[in-house]
Scaffold this active site. Sequence first.
Site, PDB file in Angstrom:
ATOM      1  N   SER A  33     104.178  56.158  40.448  1.00  3.80           N
ATOM      2  CA  SER A  33     103.934  55.485  41.514  1.00  3.80           C
ATOM      3  C   SER A  33     105.983  54.561  42.432  1.00  3.80           C
ATOM      4  O   SER A  33     106.363  54.248  40.952  1.00  3.80           O
ATOM      5  CB  SER A  33     103.451  54.586  41.597  1.00  3.80           C
TER       6      SER A  33
HETATM    7  N1  SAH Z   1     100.318  54.335  38.001  1.00  2.00           N
HETATM    8  C1  SAH Z   1     100.417  55.883  37.315  1.00  2.00           C
HETATM    9  C2  SAH Z   1     100.136  56.570  38.527  1.00  2.00           C
HETATM   10  C3  SAH Z   1      99.629  57.942  38.283  1.00  2.00           C
HETATM   11  S1  SAH Z   1      99.055  59.116  39.168  1.00  2.00           S
HETATM   12  C4  SAH Z   1     102.362  55.475  37.328  1.00  2.00           C
HETATM   13  O1  SAH Z   1     102.692  54.924  37.802  1.00  2.00           O
HETATM   14  O2  SAH Z   1     102.492  56.222  36.641  1.00  2.00           O
HETATM   15  C5  SAH Z   1      97.326  59.310  39.270  1.00  2.00           C
HETATM   16  C6  SAH Z   1      97.301  59.067  38.242  1.00  2.00           C
HETATM   17  O3  SAH Z   1      95.713  59.344  38.265  1.00  2.00           O
HETATM   18  C7  SAH Z   1      97.492  60.521  37.294  1.00  2.00           C
HETATM   19  O4  SAH Z   1      97.734  60.452  36.346  1.00  2.00           O
HETATM   20  C8  SAH Z   1      95.993  61.600  37.249  1.00  2.00           C
HETATM   21  O5  SAH Z   1      95.413  62.094  35.912  1.00  2.00           O
HETATM   22  C9  SAH Z   1      95.015  60.061  36.786  1.00  2.00           C
HETATM   23  N2  SAH Z   1      94.096  60.206  38.065  1.00  2.00           N
HETATM   24  C10 SAH Z   1      92.764  61.269  38.682  1.00  2.00           C
HETATM   25  N3  SAH Z   1      91.564  61.122  38.431  1.00  2.00           N
HETATM   26  C11 SAH Z   1      91.965  60.122  38.063  1.00  2.00           C
HETATM   27  C12 SAH Z   1      89.762  59.993  37.260  1.00  2.00           C
HETATM   28  N4  SAH Z   1      88.918  60.632  38.267  1.00  2.00           N
HETATM   29  N5  SAH Z   1      90.162  58.819  36.601  1.00  2.00           N
HETATM   30  C13 SAH Z   1      91.174  58.612  35.847  1.00  2.00           C
HETATM   31  N6  SAH Z   1      92.266  59.299  35.747  1.00  2.00           N
HETATM   32  C14 SAH Z   1      92.447  60.196  36.805  1.00  2.00           C
END
Ligand code: SAH
Length: 182
Positions: A33
């Site tokens: 993010s």
């Molecule tokens: N906070 C993280 C954001 C990553 S993007 C960062 O800044 O690195 C969002 C993440 O949510 C992805 O890695 C995706 O695989 C995960 N995600 C999506 N749906 C999900 C779910 N149902 N349960 C757990 N993780 C999920």
Amino acid sequence: MRNVGRIHFLPDALKAFADADQALPIACNQTISQPYVVAYMTNQLLLEKEFSVLEIGTGSGFQTAILSRLVRKVFSIEIIPQLATEAKSRLLNLGYSNIRFKTGDGYFGWDKYAPFNAIIVTACAELVPPSLLAQLRNGGRMIIPIGKTDGHQQLQLISKSISGSIQVQALLPVRFVPFRRL
Ligand code: SAH
């Protein structure tokens, strides 16, 4: 946030952009993010030292590391096994020791450790998953992007009063990767 060092959470090819205030690609078509959004969401949770916090979407682990420094215990769930494994070893190598990791669908939260003082979701869902709402402690706050994955998305702050009533507040227009289901 400066102490955490976003550079540690980026793929080698993108380390030069660590200080850019923008989301960047990580493995598996996901994103780390935008720092402004990480700070904004963290701030909205009004975290206190003794809190137990649930994070859905570990991704790179950058947000996880920030939470880890602010509260007693972080529970983080990631649905993509490769990202979950990499983030766990990265955070352990960096010395973070108050995080419990789980690979799976965050839709169901983590009943075993509920209720949580705060919940942060970093993938965009169409509706608030009911289990997450149920696992939020009375007096707690949840922050979650809500909307269509390729359309309008809004960051929502969901507050549960001491008596358990729910209040929803729209904060910012945002753009997150989709909340996936297994
Ligand atoms: N906070 C993280 C954001 C990553 S993007 C960062 O800044 O690195 C969002 C993440 O949510 C992805 O890695 C995706 O695989 C995960 N995600 C999506 N749906 C999900 C779910 N149902 N349960 C757990 N993780 C999920």
